[in-house]
Design an enzyme around this catalytic site. Structure first.
Site, PDB file in Angstrom:
ATOM      1  N   ASP A  76      -4.104  30.091  75.146  1.00 26.15           N
ATOM      2  CA  ASP A  76      -3.291  31.073  76.085  1.00 26.15           C
ATOM      3  C   ASP A  76      -4.288  31.722  76.937  1.00 26.15           C
ATOM      4  O   ASP A  76      -5.594  31.829  76.667  1.00 26.15           O
ATOM      5  CB  ASP A  76      -2.339  31.923  75.314  1.00 26.15           C
ATOM      6  CG  ASP A  76      -3.034  32.564  74.332  1.00 26.15           C
ATOM      7  OD1 ASP A  76      -3.945  32.197  73.623  1.00 26.15           O
ATOM      8  OD2 ASP A  76      -2.552  33.886  74.100  1.00 26.15           O
ATOM      9  N   GLU A 134      -2.980  33.961  71.074  1.00 25.86           N
ATOM     10  CA  GLU A 134      -3.963  34.897  70.841  1.00 25.86           C
ATOM     11  C   GLU A 134      -4.078  36.320  71.279  1.00 25.86           C
ATOM     12  O   GLU A 134      -4.532  37.093  70.801  1.00 25.86           O
ATOM     13  CB  GLU A 134      -5.418  33.966  70.864  1.00 25.86           C
ATOM     14  CG  GLU A 134      -6.516  34.555  70.147  1.00 25.86           C
ATOM     15  CD  GLU A 134      -7.202  35.628  71.183  1.00 25.86           C
ATOM     16  OE1 GLU A 134      -8.074  36.513  70.738  1.00 25.86           O
ATOM     17  OE2 GLU A 134      -6.788  35.751  72.273  1.00 25.86           O
TER      18      GLU A 134
END
Length: 365
Positions: A76, A134
């Protein structure tokens, strides 16, 4: 072409692979397309067992080697700011690739995908981990979800996290703590403000304490970590003619790995004595652990390529999560961490190839 139709070429040009990954938007919470692409890219390789949990993908060898290592990275990014698709500036190894994710951390992910496909007989068994969420609250972490759902997927002797380190070796990481500091007030009509107590004005004391706070440098196992305490958000007020009866200041404390989470919370509560303090998110740091044999071996191998000396990781990374599992871990990846999350995020192509070659050498000798 739909993002879900993106085809990655793991054995092709490494820069092209990085750009394909970056041009596939994957803001936290929207990683399905990139996880599909990584899974599809690695599934055909017979030397890999490919596993999936939500939008996290794990690919691993099972060659019966004496040691197993994890090489991990998150899929991400923070929100896009007009910096996708990527652009290339310059030529050859002097070139820079610009765009969201080039630094944090699709450079590391591109290296993982390429090496996972190419290394059919590494000298260590390797578990390649690609995970979601994350960049948001720790409770949403895809790596944390794997820990809960499939702890056997993360059994290893050592871990490398491909977070940006300027192609250097960074040990450990700071912890991070977010709290909400509430300032009470009394609501009143703004035309009769003396009948109330303005909570936004009262927040000035919270901000004064933050302004006066002196960040400290803390040495841990030979590396010097810099702490920080900062307001990152403030909210208060309900209407343009109402005296606010509450103001909330969100504070982020980055603390050295010598402190536990409980010690960090106690420190923040002491700083804001007299105010209500609510912890909203907390993740402990990780000590460097570079004296562990596996870490020392890795350091010796990669520093042959990159030069320099190990440095501290000031931001929080998932090396802390590996430390909780008892797995020594380090940060090593392309990109200047000072450019992470910035609108002008860009990565030197030279560093991309340098980190790729260093990891390949370590995993094949």
């Amino acid at each position: 072409m739909s993002p879900h139709d993106t085809v990655l070429e793991p054995t092709g040009d490494l820069l092209a692979l990085l750009r394909a990954l970056c041009d596939l938007p994957s803001v936290s919470g929207s990683e399905a397309a990139i996880a599909d692409a990584v899974e599809a890219a690695l599934a055909p390789y017979p030397h890999l067992e490919v596993l999936r949990d939500g939008d996290a993908v794990v690919a691993r060898t099972s060659l019966g080697r004496a040691a197993r290592v994890i090489v991990a990275g998150h899929l991400d990014t923070v929100p896009i700011a007009g910096n996708v698709p990527t652009t290339l500036v310059g030529t050859g190894d002097d070139a820079q690739v610009w765009g969201r994710g080039t630094v944090d951390m699709k450079g590391g992910v591109a290296i993982q995908v390429a090496l996972a496909a190419a290394l059919t007989a590494p000298t260590r068994d390797v578990t390649w981990v690609f995970y979601d969420n994350e960049e948001v609250d720790a409770a949403l972490s895809g790596l944390g979800r794997i820990v809960r759902n499939h702890p056997d997927w993360l059994v290893a002797d050592f871990a490398v996290l491909g977070e940006p380190t300027n192609a250097g070796l960074e040990g450990g990481c700071n912890g991070t703590l977010r709290v909400e500091v509430r300032v009470p007030g009394v609501a009143a009509h703004s035309a009769r403000s003396w009948m109330g107590t303005n909570a936004v004005h009262g927040a000035g004391e919270v901000l004064r304490r933050l302004t006066a706070y002196a960040a400290t440098d803390v040495e841990v196992e030979g590396l010097v970590y810099r702490e920080g305490m900062n307001a990152v958000a403030i909210r208060g007020g309900v209407a343009g003619n109402v005296i606010p009866d509450e103001c909330v200041v969100t504070v982020n404390y980055r603390f050295a790995p010598s402190r536990s989470v409980d010690e960090a919370i106690a420190h923040v509560r002491e700083l804001f004595d007299g105010f209500e303090v609510t912890v909203t998110d907390a993740s402990g740091g990780a000590r460097p652990g570079l004296d562990a044999p596996a870490a020392a071996d890795f350091a010796a191998a990669v520093l042959t390529f990159t030069g320099g000396a190990p440095a501290p990781k000031f931001g929080w990374t998932d090396v802390a999560r590996f430390a909780e599992l008892g797995i020594p871990a380090v940060n090593f990846g392309p990109g200047d961490p000072l450019l992470a999350h910035k609108d002008d995020e860009h990565c030197a192509v030279r560093q991309l190839h340098l980190c790729h070659d260093a990891l390949r050498s370590w995993l094949t000798t």
